[in-house]
Design a protein around this motif. Structure first.
Motif, short mmCIF file in Angstrom:
data_model
loop_
_atom_site.label_atom_id
_atom_site.label_comp_id
_atom_site.label_asym_id
_atom_site.label_seq_id
_atom_site.Cartn_x
_atom_site.Cartn_y
_atom_site.Cartn_z
N GLY A 20 0.80 -1.22 0.00
CA GLY A 20 0.00 0.00 0.00
C GLY A 20 0.83 1.27 0.00
O GLY A 20 0.40 2.29 0.52
N GLY A 21 2.04 1.18 -0.56
CA GLY A 21 2.93 2.34 -0.59
C GLY A 21 3.83 2.45 0.62
O GLY A 21 4.77 3.23 0.65
N VAL A 22 3.54 1.66 1.66
CA VAL A 22 4.37 1.64 2.87
C VAL A 22 5.61 0.81 2.57
O VAL A 22 5.53 -0.26 1.97
CB VAL A 22 3.61 1.02 4.06
N GLU A 23 6.76 1.33 2.98
CA GLU A 23 8.00 0.57 2.86
C GLU A 23 8.81 0.77 4.12
O GLU A 23 9.06 1.90 4.53
CB GLU A 23 8.81 1.03 1.65
N LYS B 2 0.82 9.57 2.40
CA LYS B 2 -0.22 10.36 3.07
C LYS B 2 -1.45 9.50 3.32
O LYS B 2 -1.89 8.76 2.45
CB LYS B 2 -0.59 11.57 2.20
N GLY B 3 -1.98 9.59 4.55
CA GLY B 3 -3.18 8.84 4.90
C GLY B 3 -2.91 7.50 5.55
O GLY B 3 -3.83 6.86 6.05
N THR B 4 -1.64 7.04 5.56
CA THR B 4 -1.32 5.77 6.20
C THR B 4 -1.55 5.90 7.70
O THR B 4 -0.96 6.75 8.36
CB THR B 4 0.16 5.38 5.94
N ASP B 5 -2.41 5.04 8.22
CA ASP B 5 -2.71 5.01 9.66
C ASP B 5 -2.30 3.62 10.15
O ASP B 5 -2.91 2.62 9.79
CB ASP B 5 -4.19 5.25 9.90
N MET B 6 -1.26 3.58 10.97
CA MET B 6 -0.77 2.29 11.46
C MET B 6 -1.62 1.74 12.61
O MET B 6 -1.46 0.59 13.00
CB MET B 6 0.69 2.42 11.90
N LEU C 290 12.75 12.93 11.04
CA LEU C 290 11.76 13.02 9.97
C LEU C 290 12.39 13.75 8.79
O LEU C 290 12.65 14.95 8.86
CB LEU C 290 10.53 13.77 10.49
N VAL C 291 12.69 13.00 7.74
CA VAL C 291 13.37 13.55 6.57
C VAL C 291 12.42 14.44 5.77
O VAL C 291 12.78 15.53 5.34
CB VAL C 291 13.91 12.41 5.67
N SER C 292 11.18 13.97 5.60
CA SER C 292 10.18 14.75 4.86
C SER C 292 8.80 14.38 5.36
O SER C 292 8.58 13.32 5.93
CB SER C 292 10.30 14.48 3.36
N GLU D 207 1.14 13.66 5.69
CA GLU D 207 1.66 13.91 4.34
C GLU D 207 2.52 12.71 3.98
O GLU D 207 2.87 11.91 4.85
CB GLU D 207 2.55 15.16 4.33
N ASP D 208 2.90 12.58 2.69
CA ASP D 208 3.89 11.58 2.33
C ASP D 208 5.10 11.81 3.22
O ASP D 208 5.58 12.94 3.34
CB ASP D 208 4.30 11.71 0.86
N THR D 209 5.60 10.75 3.85
CA THR D 209 6.61 10.89 4.90
C THR D 209 7.76 9.92 4.69
O THR D 209 7.54 8.77 4.32
CB THR D 209 5.96 10.64 6.28
#
Length: 121
Positions: free
Chosen positions: A16-19, A38-42, A62-64, A96-98
């Motif tokens: 799901g885009g998580v790496e 963005k929107g990933t809720d663990m 936190l890089v970005s 946000e995308d992180t």
């Protein structure tokens, strides 16, 4: 001394885009390179852990992006450029995308990763 790059660090969790890439770097500590869209809720993936929260401490940068960190006592938002320590009892959500780099005790972090994989699978 042990050093590694993101590219040299194996992927331990993906979907799901998580790496999440993680590698032991000395003693009982590991480095992790994380990407959360963005929107990933663990939170849902942490259900079943004590308090339904990650119990592994993390020290990182936190890089970005931005992360909202929920704990039993409330929530706080972290932004790109900030270094942090998250003690046991947290659930992150990417506002946000992180991208982040974290250092964590290897055993505890591996247990959390295994739990999240089981929840995803």
């Amino acid at each position: 001394m042990t050093a590694t790059t993101r590219e040299d660090t194996p992927v331990v969790l993906e979907g799901g885009g998580v790496e999440v890439r993680m590698k032991e770097i000395g003693g009982d500590m590991s480095v992790a390179f994380l990407r959360l869209p963005k929107g990933t809720d663990m939170g849902p993936a942490l259900k079943g852990l004590p308090g339904d929260l990650c119990q592994c401490p993390h020290w990182g940068f936190l890089v970005s992006g931005r992360i909202r960190m929920r704990t039993a006592s409330g929530e706080e938002t972290y932004e790109a450029g900030q270094a942090y320590h998250w003690g046991p009892g947290h659930a992150p959500e990417a506002v946000e995308d992180t991208e982040a780099i974290e250092f964590s005790p290897s055993k505890e972090f591996s247990e959390v990763i295994d739990h999240v994989k089981a929840q995803m699978g």
